[in-house]
Design a protein around this motif. Structure first.
Motif, PDB file in Angstrom:
ATOM      1  N   LYS A 596       0.829  -1.203   0.000  1.00 27.70           N
ATOM      2  CA  LYS A 596       0.000   0.000   0.000  1.00 27.70           C
ATOM      3  C   LYS A 596       0.865   1.256   0.000  1.00 27.70           C
ATOM      4  O   LYS A 596       0.572   2.234  -0.697  1.00 27.70           O
ATOM      5  N   SER A 605      -3.093   3.714  -9.305  1.00 25.13           N
ATOM      6  CA  SER A 605      -4.545   3.808  -9.138  1.00 25.13           C
ATOM      7  C   SER A 605      -5.262   2.489  -9.363  1.00 25.13           C
ATOM      8  O   SER A 605      -6.484   2.443  -9.360  1.00 25.13           O
ATOM      9  N   LYS A 695      -8.409  -4.437  -7.910  1.00 17.12           N
ATOM     10  CA  LYS A 695      -8.889  -3.254  -7.187  1.00 17.12           C
ATOM     11  C   LYS A 695      -8.527  -1.970  -7.922  1.00 17.12           C
ATOM     12  O   LYS A 695      -7.493  -1.868  -8.595  1.00 17.12           O
ATOM     13  N   PHE A 697      -8.426   2.291  -7.005  1.00 18.17           N
ATOM     14  CA  PHE A 697      -8.382   3.132  -5.809  1.00 18.17           C
ATOM     15  C   PHE A 697      -7.737   4.474  -6.152  1.00 18.17           C
ATOM     16  O   PHE A 697      -7.144   4.656  -7.224  1.00 18.17           O
ATOM     17  N   CYS A 701      -6.782  10.023  -1.803  1.00 16.62           N
ATOM     18  CA  CYS A 701      -8.172  10.408  -1.556  1.00 16.62           C
ATOM     19  C   CYS A 701      -8.335  11.226  -0.279  1.00 16.62           C
ATOM     20  O   CYS A 701      -9.315  11.952  -0.113  1.00 16.62           O
ATOM     21  N   ILE A 728     -13.938  -0.995  -6.178  1.00 15.93           N
ATOM     22  CA  ILE A 728     -13.438   0.231  -5.569  1.00 15.93           C
ATOM     23  C   ILE A 728     -13.795   0.151  -4.096  1.00 15.93           C
ATOM     24  O   ILE A 728     -14.973   0.192  -3.730  1.00 15.93           O
ATOM     25  N   THR A 732     -11.425   4.157  -0.060  1.00 25.36           N
ATOM     26  CA  THR A 732     -10.897   5.142  -0.994  1.00 25.36           C
ATOM     27  C   THR A 732     -11.955   6.138  -1.470  1.00 25.36           C
ATOM     28  O   THR A 732     -11.619   7.069  -2.196  1.00 25.36           O
ATOM     29  N   CYS A 834     -11.843  10.452   0.918  1.00 23.00           N
ATOM     30  CA  CYS A 834     -11.915   9.501   2.025  1.00 23.00           C
ATOM     31  C   CYS A 834     -11.277  10.112   3.251  1.00 23.00           C
ATOM     32  O   CYS A 834     -10.669  11.182   3.205  1.00 23.00           O
TER      33      CYS A 834
END
Length: 862
Positions: A596, A605, A695, A697, A701, A728, A732, A834
């Protein structure tokens, strides 16, 4: 290992010279592949398979120099740079010579082919590949038959015992198991062929026992030789040969080089690429111009004949060679087939022929020559810009066939070749006859010496007719062909629904708490097949093998799926007296945390889905093991809700134990005992992994700094007839008020579906919202979707992207495209917000689902 790396680095400079190769001598940048153990030793070499070749070619195609090259230009460059037929092991060696020699019949034939090939290697990007990858291409493209008897044929028992010693891998023989009996069979071998090969390997066993008794007095004990090679790795080059003071006999099963394993039979790769190269740059030359100086007194009529390079560089040259050098000896002109060292096809490195006196038109040469001819004749009909070399090869050696004409696929080669509408056999015989004249005039080794009164041209024509008849007779023998591959006819049956093809990072946890090494080997077989089944590549899926003790990496990932499969099969994996799966999850949690951080630093992304497959074939876990695993699983699920667990169980392990750790037990737990083969199991497991969501993301965010949100884009490539799934995560976008989700569609047509309830979304369902583009470049936009999140119990936004079965749109020009007909989809967004500390797993509250369902229905209505 340090020695290997040192040698590879040292010889980078030597490989940085790429000039037009002369067939008069072996150039230094090819010589090095035989001179140094780090490149020549069998266990360091890449597997000889279509998967291996495609992986290396795809790596080349993303190099800046090569991105604009069409299939023919790259094929020509590869042939000019790496192909050199006729190199075989030499019986003599010294401190200053490389132990190789040239087989003149093969080298002389290739010198003629060389003059017909277009292109150059002058602009080949030497920095694009490593030395071992370059040598892999040389070994796969360069044809020869090494008839020297190998050590494992003469000393099967002696060397079988040596395998248990603490020796370098390069000293260990192949083809021989613990009993000293070969297990070198392909899946299609008949029992008769298996017996032939066993007889060939064991024929000298009695002689080996006699040699063992005399080894001390003769001073040539194999153990002594191997020990010397350990002290000086440079001496291990001759691992395959006997000590020099032996008079080397002829092998009963000579090794055929320059051939590759494919699911549709073993093929000589050089003629395949030659046909492709010649197909887009065809040329026809008069015989007198092609030959230059003429040795024999041919008539003007003969010398005015012409040859076309599409025919002359493929099957016609082999027909001519075998007819000229075999018929006058009353030897067969076609065959034989052979067997790979790996009967499963996971790590094919050596191909042993079933006959000690093979023709010059073996089954592999026949299939490769036919494939090259068929592709060469069609290249001008297919758009030059439409196909990259990897696209053409991967589609031809697949079930679906070449996109421009689905009837062109390897399993259909024989019916295509025998179809007079596709191959003019009168032209084939005339082209072979012309090649034979030029080949005979070279006066190669083994040439028949005709009587002065004989009309050489008439006799040459008889040779061609006889060889051609032998060839067609073999191709019509269904029993012989089915020993090599299963033929097909006509067009493939394409799936009626889009097949899931989501890329994934698969972490295979191998069970080391087993009863025997055999159980570990069965797991590596499963893992090897999985590596070949997944779409592993530089920008696609990845796979690693982890320890069941602590989650440490046993076999690291590789962009070359064939090399990865080999590494999995060949890595020695020890047995432990315990397994600690909770430690595996703890290690993975830390690893995913690092991922991450790296994604945020790289402004990524989108990412592959993460799938952890636990292979359990030993003892059932204790109650304490399950308790410890449950605690770690809850932490993983909370911190990384996008990670999915799968279980493959065998033996006494109960599948019921693991149901609480998967989302869909009937799909996520695989009982291996129910499958006929591990290859079948790997295919089903692979299908499941491809159906799990990757995923999407926004790594910034929660940023307080004003950023260009549109610059955080993720590009997705979807093959026609397939679909990819994403989600998603709430973490995020849970504070988004005016969220816009956009998909820009390029190079084709696609459908995008979203849902907050249904994973994956389905276009025919009221629970999903779907849109299609009309033209390339269209933007599919979902405004203010989905509903606001609710108190930490959000559902993800599930996404499905489908590409139409067939498309006539412009081809995808990106180097990252797996095939030219792929649709390019670019995901962007606006208003994605987020909280920095927000964490959320899968939704658990029923009210959340009800509200989301109502919102989705209202959105559809209004």
């Amino acid at each position: 290992m340090f020695y290997l790396k040192t040698v590879l680095v040292f010889f980078l400079a030597l490989f940085n010279v790429s000039v037009g190769m002369s067939v008069r001598r072996v150039p230094d940048n090819i010589n090095v592949c035989y001179d140094y153990p780090a490149l020549a030793a069998q266990q360091f070499q890449h597997p000889n398979s279509i998967h291996s070749m495609l992986s290396i070619i795809r790596k080349l195609e993303v190099h800046p120099t090569v991105t604009t090259w069409d299939a023919a230009r790259l094929a020509s460059s590869l042939l000019r740079r790496f192909r050199y037929d006729g190199i075989e092991d030499s019986e003599s060696q010294s401190a200053y010579t490389t132990p190789i020699q040239k087989n003149l019949p093969e080298t002389d034939k290739y010198s003629l082919i060389w003059s017909l090939l277009p292109g150059t290697a002058a602009d080949f990007p030497e920095d694009a590949l490593t030395p071992d990858e370059k040598c892999a291409l040389h070994f796969m493209l360069s044809y020869s038959v090494n008839g020297t008897m190998r050590a494992e044929e003469r000393f099967p028992r002696q060397l079988a015992r040596e395998r248990s010693l603490d020796l370098n891998e390069e000293d260990l023989p192949l083809f021989v198991d613990a009993s000293g009996i070969s297990t070198n069979y392909t899946q299609n071998d008949t029992e008769e062929n298996k017996k032939i090969y066993e007889d060939n390997v064991l024929v000298h066993q009695d002689a080996a026992e006699t040699d063992e008794a005399n080894e001390v007095s003769e001073g040539v004990a194999i153990e002594t030789v191997l020990n010397e090679e350990e002290e000086d790795p440079g001496k291990s080059r001759k691992r395959r040969a006997l000590p020099i003071n032996y008079a080397l006999p002829i092998s009963k099963s000579p090794l055929q080089r320059g051939v590759i394993y494919t699911p549709y039979g073993t093929v000589a790769a050089g003629p395949v690429l030659s046909g492709i190269a010649a197909g887009l740059e065809p040329q026809t030359v008069r015989l007198r111009d092609w030959m230059g100086s003429v040795y024999y007194n041919w008539s003007d009529t003969v010398l005015d004949r012409s040859i076309n390079n599409i025919w002359g560089t493929t099957i016609a040259s082999d027909i001519a060679q075998s007819g000229l050098l075999r018929i006058h000896l009353s030897h067969t002109t076609v065959g034989p087939s052979g067997s790979w060292n790996d009967s499963l096809g996971i790590c094919p490195r050596e191909f042993a022929l079933h006959n000690e006196d093979p023709s010059y038109l073996t089954n592999a040469e026949i299939y490769g020559g036919i494939d090259g001819l068929l592709l060469g004749l069609k290249m001008r009909d297919w758009d030059k810009e439409y196909l990259k070399l990897s696209d053409l090869l991967s589609s031809y050696y697949s079930e679906t066939g070449v996109a421009k004409d689905r009837s062109y696929r390897a399993c259909n080669r024989i019916s295509n070749f025998l179809d007079p509408n596709k191959v003019n056999h009168n032209i084939l015989k005339e082209e072979a006859l012309t090649f034979l004249v030029a080949y005979y005039d070279k006066d190669t080794e083994g040439n028949p010496v005709f009587k002065p009164s004989l009309d050489k041209f008439v006799k040459a024509k008889q040779f061609i007719d006889t060889t051609y008849n032998d060839l067609t007779k073999l191709l019509n023998n269904k029993e012989i062909i089915r020993d090599d591959f299963v033929p097909c006819t006509g067009l493939p049956t394409l799936p009626t629904t889009e097949i899931p093809r989501t890329d994934t990072d698969l972490l295979f946890v191998i069970d080391q708490f087993t009863f025997s090494n055999e159980e570990v080997q069965r797991q590596t077989e499963l893992a090897g097949f999985l590596a070949l089944d997944l779409n592993i590549g530089i920008t696609t899926s990845q796979m690693e093998v982890l320890s069941s003790l602590d989650g440490s990496v046993i076999v690291p990932q590789s962009a070359n799926k064939a090399q990865l499969a080999c590494s999995i099969r060949n890595t020695v994996i020890s047995i432990h007296n315990q397994r600690k799966l909770h430690n595996v999850l703890a290690t993975l949690r830390t690893r995913f945390d690092r991922d991450k951080i790296e994604e945020r630093n790289n402004k990524t992304s989108g990412a592959n889905g993460k799938t952890v497959l636990f292979s359990l074939s030993g003892r059932s876990p204790s109650t304490q093991e399950i308790e410890d695993f449950t605690k770690e699983y809850e932490l993983l699920k909370n911190e990384h809700p996008d990670v999915r667990l799968l279980f493959a169980v065998a033996g006494t392990v109960s599948s019921e134990i693991y149901k609480s750790f998967v989302q869909e037990p009937e799909k996520d737990i695989f009982k291996l005992n129910l499958f006929t083969t591990y290859k079948e199991a790997a295919s089903i497991i692979g299908d499941r992994a491809r159906s799990l969501s990757a995923k999407l993301f926004y790594p910034e965010c929660y940023s307080d700094v004003a950023l260009d949100e549109a610059s955080f884009a993720h590009t997705i490539y979807v093959t026609p007839g397939t679909q990819k799934f994403y989600k998603i995560m709430p973490s995020t976008m849970h504070l988004s008020q005016n969220l816009k989700i956009k998909f820009t569609i390029l190079h084709g047509n696609a459908e995008v579906c979203l849902s907050r309830i249904q994973e994956p979304p389905v276009s025919s369902s009221a629970l999903s919202v779907c849109q299609k583009n009309v033209n390339g470049g269209d933007i599919i936009e979902f405004t203010n979707y989905p509903a606001p999140c609710m108190s930490g119990s959000c559902s993800p936004i599930y996404v499905a992207i489908k590409a139409a079965q067939e498309t006539d749109s412009e081809s995808c020009p990106d180097p990252q495209c797996d095939s030219p007909d792929q649709v390019k989809v670019v995901w962007t967004h606006e208003g994605m917000v987020c909280s920095k500390d927000f964490r959320s797993g899968a939704p658990t509250q029923l009210v959340s689902h009800v509200i989301l369902l109502v919102f989705t229905l209202l959105l559809i209505i209004f």
